[in-house]
Design a protein around this motif. Sequence first.
Motif, PDB file in Angstrom:
ATOM      1  N   UNK A 284       0.818  -1.234   0.056  1.00 30.16           N
ATOM      2  CA  UNK A 284       0.150  -0.039   0.219  1.00 30.16           C
ATOM      3  C   UNK A 284       0.971   1.232  -0.028  1.00 30.16           C
ATOM      4  N   UNK A 285       1.871   1.297   0.671  1.00 31.73           N
ATOM      5  CA  UNK A 285       2.948   2.362   0.800  1.00 31.73           C
ATOM      6  C   UNK A 285       3.423   2.697  -0.563  1.00 31.73           C
ATOM      7  N   UNK A 286       3.861   1.609  -1.155  1.00 33.41           N
ATOM      8  CA  UNK A 286       4.254   1.787  -2.613  1.00 33.41           C
ATOM      9  C   UNK A 286       3.422   2.457  -3.545  1.00 33.41           C
ATOM     10  N   UNK A 287       2.063   1.934  -3.367  1.00 35.96           N
ATOM     11  CA  UNK A 287       1.237   2.502  -4.456  1.00 35.96           C
ATOM     12  C   UNK A 287       1.014   4.046  -4.270  1.00 35.96           C
ATOM     13  N   UNK A 288       1.088   4.386  -2.953  1.00 42.38           N
ATOM     14  CA  UNK A 288       0.553   5.755  -2.504  1.00 42.38           C
ATOM     15  C   UNK A 288       2.046   6.738  -3.258  1.00 42.38           C
ATOM     16  N   UNK A 289       3.034   5.977  -3.037  1.00 38.97           N
ATOM     17  CA  UNK A 289       4.445   6.631  -3.280  1.00 38.97           C
ATOM     18  C   UNK A 289       4.160   6.807  -5.007  1.00 38.97           C
ATOM     19  N   UNK A 290       3.778   5.765  -5.509  1.00 37.19           N
ATOM     20  CA  UNK A 290       3.672   5.783  -7.079  1.00 37.19           C
ATOM     21  C   UNK A 290       2.716   7.057  -7.631  1.00 37.19           C
ATOM     22  N   UNK A 291       1.578   7.031  -6.869  1.00 33.13           N
ATOM     23  CA  UNK A 291       0.771   8.231  -7.065  1.00 33.13           C
ATOM     24  C   UNK A 291       1.505   9.346  -7.110  1.00 33.13           C
ATOM     25  N   UNK A 292       2.113   9.689  -6.026  1.00 35.78           N
ATOM     26  CA  UNK A 292       2.851  10.955  -5.830  1.00 35.78           C
ATOM     27  C   UNK A 292       3.697  11.035  -6.978  1.00 35.78           C
ATOM     28  N   UNK A 293       4.383  10.024  -7.241  1.00 29.29           N
ATOM     29  CA  UNK A 293       5.710   9.955  -8.404  1.00 29.29           C
ATOM     30  C   UNK A 293       4.918  10.159  -9.718  1.00 29.29           C
ATOM     31  N   UNK A 294       3.692   9.818 -10.000  1.00 32.80           N
ATOM     32  CA  UNK A 294       3.230  10.102 -11.284  1.00 32.80           C
ATOM     33  C   UNK A 294       2.683  11.715 -11.390  1.00 32.80           C
ATOM     34  N   UNK A 295       1.927  11.812 -10.277  1.00 33.23           N
ATOM     35  CA  UNK A 295       1.447  13.395 -10.355  1.00 33.23           C
ATOM     36  C   UNK A 295       2.564  14.206 -10.586  1.00 33.23           C
ATOM     37  N   UNK A 296       4.123  14.040  -9.832  1.00 29.24           N
ATOM     38  CA  UNK A 296       4.981  15.002 -10.261  1.00 29.24           C
ATOM     39  C   UNK A 296       5.464  14.902 -11.574  1.00 29.24           C
ATOM     40  N   UNK A 297       5.562  13.710 -12.150  1.00 30.56           N
ATOM     41  CA  UNK A 297       6.122  13.525 -13.538  1.00 30.56           C
ATOM     42  C   UNK A 297       5.053  14.151 -14.525  1.00 30.56           C
ATOM     43  N   UNK A 298       4.037  14.097 -14.071  1.00 33.31           N
ATOM     44  CA  UNK A 298       2.705  14.845 -15.096  1.00 33.31           C
ATOM     45  C   UNK A 298       2.636  16.190 -14.859  1.00 33.31           C
ATOM     46  N   UNK A 299       3.258  16.837 -14.091  1.00 28.58           N
ATOM     47  CA  UNK A 299       2.831  18.109 -13.666  1.00 28.58           C
ATOM     48  C   UNK A 299       1.531  18.344 -13.045  1.00 28.58           C
ATOM     49  N   UNK A 300       1.159  17.236 -12.337  1.00 32.24           N
ATOM     50  CA  UNK A 300      -0.335  17.541 -11.404  1.00 32.24           C
ATOM     51  C   UNK A 300      -1.287  17.263 -12.134  1.00 32.24           C
ATOM     52  N   UNK A 301      -1.337  16.399 -12.991  1.00 27.66           N
ATOM     53  CA  UNK A 301      -2.658  15.681 -13.775  1.00 27.66           C
ATOM     54  C   UNK A 301      -3.246  15.003 -12.804  1.00 27.66           C
ATOM     55  N   UNK A 302      -4.621  14.660 -12.972  1.00 26.43           N
ATOM     56  CA  UNK A 302      -5.290  13.885 -12.100  1.00 26.43           C
ATOM     57  C   UNK A 302      -4.744  12.466 -12.239  1.00 26.43           C
ATOM     58  N   UNK A 303      -4.679  11.628 -11.311  1.00 24.92           N
ATOM     59  CA  UNK A 303      -3.941  10.360 -11.016  1.00 24.92           C
ATOM     60  C   UNK A 303      -5.075   9.517 -10.440  1.00 24.92           C
ATOM     61  N   UNK A 304      -5.166   8.245 -10.876  1.00 24.26           N
ATOM     62  CA  UNK A 304      -6.204   7.369 -10.381  1.00 24.26           C
ATOM     63  C   UNK A 304      -5.808   6.091 -10.411  1.00 24.26           C
ATOM     64  N   UNK A 305      -6.536   5.036  -9.654  1.00 25.83           N
ATOM     65  CA  UNK A 305      -6.215   3.508 -10.056  1.00 25.83           C
ATOM     66  C   UNK A 305      -7.504   3.074 -10.219  1.00 25.83           C
ATOM     67  N   UNK A 306      -7.522   1.783 -10.989  1.00 29.84           N
ATOM     68  CA  UNK A 306      -8.733   0.913 -11.325  1.00 29.84           C
ATOM     69  C   UNK A 306      -8.612  -0.389 -10.663  1.00 29.84           C
ATOM     70  N   UNK A 307      -9.416  -0.839 -10.157  1.00 29.68           N
ATOM     71  CA  UNK A 307      -9.529  -2.131  -9.664  1.00 29.68           C
ATOM     72  C   UNK A 307     -10.745  -2.717  -9.461  1.00 29.68           C
ATOM     73  N   UNK A 308     -10.846  -4.220  -9.515  1.00 29.31           N
ATOM     74  CA  UNK A 308     -11.917  -5.125  -9.149  1.00 29.31           C
ATOM     75  C   UNK A 308     -11.760  -5.509  -7.814  1.00 29.31           C
ATOM     76  N   UNK A 309     -12.770  -5.029  -6.815  1.00 28.80           N
ATOM     77  CA  UNK A 309     -12.355  -5.519  -5.374  1.00 28.80           C
ATOM     78  C   UNK A 309     -12.559  -6.832  -5.145  1.00 28.80           C
ATOM     79  N   UNK A 310     -11.514  -7.545  -4.549  1.00 32.72           N
ATOM     80  CA  UNK A 310     -11.179  -8.845  -4.013  1.00 32.72           C
ATOM     81  C   UNK A 310     -11.404  -8.938  -2.587  1.00 32.72           C
ATOM     82  N   UNK A 311      -9.907  -8.792  -1.976  1.00 33.51           N
ATOM     83  CA  UNK A 311      -9.975  -8.827  -0.388  1.00 33.51           C
ATOM     84  C   UNK A 311     -10.198  -7.371   0.104  1.00 33.51           C
TER      85      UNK A 311
END
Length: 504
Positions: A284-311
Amino acid sequence: MRKKFFIYGFLLFLIVVAIYHYTGRGYLLVFIIPILLIIGAYNASQKKHAILRNFPVLGYFRYLFEMIAPEIQQYFIERSTDGKPFSRNQRSLVYQRAKNIDSSTPFGTQQNLNTETYEGIKHSIFPAKVNEELPRVLVGGKDCRQPYLASLFNVSAMSFGSLSENAVRAINIGAKKGGFYQNTGEGGLTDYHLEGGGDITWQIGTGYFGCRDAEGNFSPEKFSEKANLPNVKMIEIKLSQGAKPGHGGVLPAAKNTEQIAKIRGVIPHTMILSPPGHTSFSDTKGLIQFIKQLRELSNGKPIGFKLCIGNTAEFEAICHEMIAEDTYPDFITIDGAEGGTGAAPLEFADGVGMPFEPALIFVNKTLIGLNIRDKIRIIGSGKIISGYSILHAIALGADMCNSARGFMFSLGCIQALRCHNNECPTGVATQNKMLMKGLVVTDKSDRVYHFHKNTLHAANELLAAAGKTSFSDVDINIFMRGDEFTNLSELYFPDNLKNVTKRN
Ligand SMILES: Cc1cc2nc3c(=O)[nH]c(=O)nc-3n(C[C@H](O)[C@H](O)[C@H](O)COP(=O)(O)O)c2cc1C
């Protein structure tokens, strides 16, 4: 009129063939061959019917049944759609809306309104005025520097590779005309996604196609280059999809052409299996860091994730990590287990992941319960193809909706179930150039545009019938279900959340 003329011409041809067959008179070929040639030439050049364009003579059997024996056709369709994801009525609705023709129905409902299972909207005696403007939703939380005002209804992730280049181009041109976005799917952002000028949500899957280094790992430089293109409005990290959660993307060898292999950086004519998980993060930590990284690299464009709920505990843990880090995705896309795919192992398609409705309710309730619902937009996908299904998803907690197969139908898909073997007869989900030519981009982009517009207009009409003027006023209480016509909130919400709408 012209269609009728050629149908009767074709009938005549069949009769001549039958006479020849039984009498053996060779001179009849003088009639047969020209008729065949004229019919074939006409159909191969017309632009409206993909099936006739691809199968200029045999394709007539479909239309013949439709015209002279609808009951027989109905019988075969019912048999052939038995167990398929969408019924004939559902597809017809999309076809009519895509063709921009009357989609009203005669004589009354064809549904069996069993009072135990019936579900419907509680219309108001005092309906509101129908809004002629199509609804839009602003996506972008506190850390977003380039928020995007999206349409409430958009094209769900489908890759070039899974779809043909003509399908991708037609969707993009339709999206530009209608002001909605096209999600690239995990196959990468290609020139076909860009040439029409439509808005793009760029999806990053575990294969990192289009932003991977030589070893197949995420490349920040390559990502940054494409993420900053003006057409790219949002970026979606794909964690999983409903049709095969826990399994990576699948591109069958038959569809992995030289062109696609070059775009994805893989070996052509081999089956491409993306890994089930990301190599850029594993918790989970890594995912949130990745969101931060993509936000910086894209100069602040909206970043989200897609999933199908399991656990469900894992999703809750991600939310706790967001709070701890004070970093939130701008949107979360929830895909149901009933979702579509170009290709998936049967076990995964049939038996993994949570269906759309409970998943959406769970996610909405979890975000409300943690007091972070107002920070994140929820996008829902799972067989959303009508105004009713849009309103239903909004009532259960979505802010916006995506459709994949709905837009495929608008392109002329007939649900032939050949997406995985490169033989799609309508040219929608194939890389076979011969079949692809059946899909005429100019004609089908108009259908994509009209399907979107007419479906959202139908949603606007339902909203007004429920006495509401804005989709943000829609909550679960406008739906009733069951033999006591209970509010859906009674069925789904615990007491402490009963009167909470999704925006608290
Ligand atoms: C042909 C096809 C290709 C798809 N490719 C992707 C993909 O690349 N990435 C993804 O996240 N979902 C993919 N999906 C899933 C859809 O985006 C969507 O989540 C799912 O089909 C549910 O929507 P629907 O019921 O409107 O089809 C694909 C679906 C189809 C039918």
